[in-house]
Write an enzyme that holds these catalytic residues in place. Structure first.
Site, PDB file in Angstrom:
ATOM      1  N   GLU A  93      -4.172   4.375  -7.127  1.00 40.74           N
ATOM      2  CA  GLU A  93      -4.199   3.035  -7.711  1.00 40.74           C
ATOM      3  C   GLU A  93      -5.543   2.704  -8.353  1.00 40.74           C
ATOM      4  OE1 GLU A  93      -1.082   2.977  -4.447  1.00 40.74           O
ATOM      5  OE2 GLU A  93      -3.160   3.695  -4.619  1.00 40.74           O
ATOM      6  N   PHE A 155       4.446  -4.886   7.880  1.00 36.93           N
ATOM      7  CA  PHE A 155       4.079  -3.565   7.395  1.00 36.93           C
ATOM      8  C   PHE A 155       3.566  -3.653   5.954  1.00 36.93           C
ATOM      9  CE2 PHE A 155       5.450   0.415   5.211  1.00 36.93           C
ATOM     10  CZ  PHE A 155       4.579   1.286   5.848  1.00 36.93           C
ATOM     11  N   GLN A 156       2.407  -3.092   5.720  1.00 38.78           N
ATOM     12  CA  GLN A 156       1.747  -3.062   4.413  1.00 38.78           C
ATOM     13  C   GLN A 156       1.524  -4.467   3.849  1.00 38.78           C
ATOM     14  OE1 GLN A 156       3.797  -0.196   1.845  1.00 38.78           O
ATOM     15  NE2 GLN A 156       2.450   1.419   2.615  1.00 38.78           N
ATOM     16  N   LYS A 205       8.538  -9.537  -2.395  1.00 37.55           N
ATOM     17  CA  LYS A 205       9.718  -8.734  -2.707  1.00 37.55           C
ATOM     18  C   LYS A 205      10.982  -9.585  -2.826  1.00 37.55           C
ATOM     19  CE  LYS A 205      11.832  -4.310  -1.456  1.00 37.55           C
ATOM     20  NZ  LYS A 205      11.782  -3.159  -0.509  1.00 37.55           N
ATOM     21  N   MET A 516     -28.353  10.862 -10.119  1.00 32.70           N
ATOM     22  CA  MET A 516     -29.197   9.681 -10.196  1.00 32.70           C
ATOM     23  C   MET A 516     -29.779   9.338  -8.828  1.00 32.70           C
ATOM     24  SD  MET A 516     -30.518   7.690 -12.417  1.00 32.70           S
ATOM     25  CE  MET A 516     -29.501   7.570 -13.888  1.00 32.70           C
TER      26      MET A 516
END
Length: 606
Positions: A93, A155-156, A205, A516
């Site tokens: 993502e 969940f999630q 959802k 760097m």
């Protein structure tokens, strides 16, 4: 098994077939037909929240979007599968957000990314924060658990709007299927309006699954959002008089010149009034770097002429700048002798970091044109121009190289620049390679330099190259410069480039360090190279081949030009692993918080 009962059935009569219906029967049949038509029409107007989301994207002209599928966002993907939109499935993502960001930079319109709830949404945050820091237009769509589960640690489930509030221009929890299309339309409009930035819509959802009335979604910014595009006449007049009276004027172009499509106005102003032009790093390309009036990029790793000019100018015409610390060095030493004319569409940026003697709130192009029209004469600055020319001669961008090697990274950048057209797009990760790319490539067009500026997100380069490739014209070349450390952060996105058959070339400037960090450790931490050395690196050419890309390895300067040509000629994604001088550093360099005019040209001067 018995036959099912039929409501209202009767025994047929022998003469039924010959019977003619009377008027009452005709009326009943007509009413039934009308009812059936009405029911069918009503069914035809029904759609889902997910379909409304996709329709809103289509109505805003979206053609390409980037994302990763998942449970809570699945209804939206189901609707996407029934549309003509081109969805690019990314490997992560974060890559989706960076690709959408780069797409927006190149296309000049919002890029779109999608993710599911929970880890999908949180994985977007780095890319969203990057877009926020650089004022890049991005629309993020995230799935969310059903509304009845919100707040229950389902969940999630994550508080996506809460997490992203600090790094978005606006975000929305879309709780109503009847308005979700309008919400997405507003998010799209807001992302690109005024000072651009990322917006996010969180999509439960149940909302995307629910039925809603089909209608065209609106795409308007909120009523309260009304950025001032036309500057006040008094401010324009004050700016014009200040510039006319200047003895040592300097234009400083910031990223707002890119966002405001103001490159033409900037070039016309600088040419007409013969004023030197410096750019911040996000503005690279807005003014041609091969123009006589260009002094290059200002800031920590800016050119000597640019940093000397800003230190000694008496009038600074800054357009679309937020004056971050990498540009200014120590604020108290920045442009110490200058009256500052500051143009910005966001009034919050005026005098935030650097005091504006003449504040001008407005769109960059509109303001530059208005000030130019108001000026009756050019500043009398012949001596100043001669001084700037002297600095150009005194502080050229150079490096030391041996024919026998090792390969110098600056030489690699120059080789690619020589092999590509002027409108080629350069993307980078973050680190030494980023600075060498911006220092030794000659940029002449806006929206051809695509990098992570304010956030400094390693791993930006490869997914950005994917987004840039899909936004660019077919005949534009796309080159990604990456470091070995930065490349390893998002190397999985190479699978996307292969799957999509994208013609991009990745040049890995491989010094087996997080370069760097190593440079700063050597300069400021007694060479204590903790966690910056990569004792082992994969063979990037072989890794590229495993993904299905074309891989090259270069160990000697003599092979650079031919390999660059071969990599650019390959029709598809290619990766070139350049084994560069591990001890090469980036100079000029202004130490953090230091004075721009006291830049170092070697470690001994830090």
């Amino acid at each position: 098994m018995s036959e099912p009962a039929v409501s209202g059935s009767r025994e047929p009569r022998p003469d039924d077939a010959e019977e003619t219906p009377d008027a009452a029967d005709s009326e009943t049949d007509a009413e039934s037909a009308d009812a059936a038509d009405a029911a069918g029409s009503e069914a035809a107007t029904k759609t889902t929240g997910a379909a409304a989301v996709v329709a809103a994207l289509e109505s805003n002209g979206v053609e390409t979007l980037f994302g990763v599928q998942g449970g809570a966002i699945m209804p939206v993907y189901d609707a996407l599968g029934r549309s003509s939109l081109h969805h690019v499935t990314m490997a992560h993502e974060q890559g989706a957000a960076h690709a959408a960001d780069a797409y927006g930079v190149v296309a000049g319109e919002p890029g779109v990314c999608l993710a599911t709830s929970g880890p999908g949404a949180t994985n977007l945050v780095t890319g969203i924060a990057d877009a926020d820091m650089d004022s890049d237009p991005v629309v993020a769509l995230t799935g969310q658990v059903p509304t009845e589960f919100v707040g229950n640690d389902a969940f999630q489930e994550t508080d996506t709007t809460g997490i992203t509030t600090p790094v978005t221009k606006e975000n929305y929890f879309a709780g109503d299927p009847d308005t979700v299309g309008d919400t997405v339309g507003e998010a799209f409009a807001l992302a690109g309006a005024g000072r651009p930035g990322p917006t996010l819509v969180d999509l439960p959802k149940d909302v995307t699954l629910s039925e809603t009335e089909a209608r065209e979604a609106t795409s308007e910014t909120p009523e309260h959002y009304d950025p001032q595009e036309v500057p006040d006449a008094d401010a324009v007049e004050a700016a014009a008089r200040t510039l006319e009276d200047a003895d040592r004027p300097l234009v400083l172009a910031g990223g707002g010149v890119v966002k405001g499509e103001a490159s033409d106005e900037l070039r016309a102003f600088a040419t007409e009034h013969d004023v030197p032009v410096a750019t911040s790093m996000p503005a690279v390309g807005t003014f041609p770097e091969d123009h006589d009036n260009s002094v290059g990029m200002i800031g920590m790793h800016g050119t000597g002429p640019a940093n000397m000019a800003v230190t000694h100018c008496d009038t600074l015409f800054a357009v679309g700048c937020r004056f971050d610390d990498r540009l200014t060095g120590g604020v108290e030493t920045f442009a110490p002798e200058a009256e500052v004319v500051h143009v910005d569409i966001d009034p919050a940026e005026i005098s935030k970091n650097v005091h504006a003697d003449v504040p001008v709130v407005g769109d960059a192009g509109t303001a530059i044109a208005a000030i130019a029209d108001e000026m009756d004469e050019s500043p009398d600055a012949d001596d100043w121009r001669e001084q700037v020319d002297d600095w150009q001669a005194e502080y050229p961008m150079t490096y030391h190289a041996s024919e026998d090697g090792p390969i110098k990274p600056q030489f690699v950048v120059e080789a690619f620049d020589e092999a590509t057209d002027d409108d080629a797009i350069v993307t980078t990760g973050v680190g030494q390679h980023q600075m060498w790319a911006v220092q030794f490539w000659t940029f002449t067009e806006p929206r051809t330099w695509v990098s992570s500026h304010g956030l400094g997100a390693m791993g930006y380069g490869l997914p950005a190259a994917i987004g840039a490739r899909l936004a660019a014209d077919d005949d534009q070349e796309v080159v990604c410069f990456d470091g070995d450390g930065s490349f390893l952060m998002t190397v999985q996105e190479l699978s996307v480039a292969v799957r999509e058959s994208l013609d991009i070339t990745v040049a890995v400037l491989n010094n087996e360090y997080i370069g760097m960090v190593r440079q700063w450790q050597d300069a400021f931490f007694d060479r204590n190279r903790v966690a910056s050395e990569y004792d082992w690196c994969p063979d990037f050419a072989t890794l590229a081949e495993a993904f299905g890309a074309k891989g090259f390895t270069v160990d000697h300067p003599d092979d650079v030009a031919d390999t660059v040509e071969a990599a650019m000629a390959y029709d598809g994604p290619s990766v070139v692993d350049f084994h560069i001088d591990p001890d090469e550093n980036v100079y000029p360099m202004v130490p953090s918080g230091g004075a721009n005019g006291k830049f170092a040209l070697s470690e001994g001067q830090l």
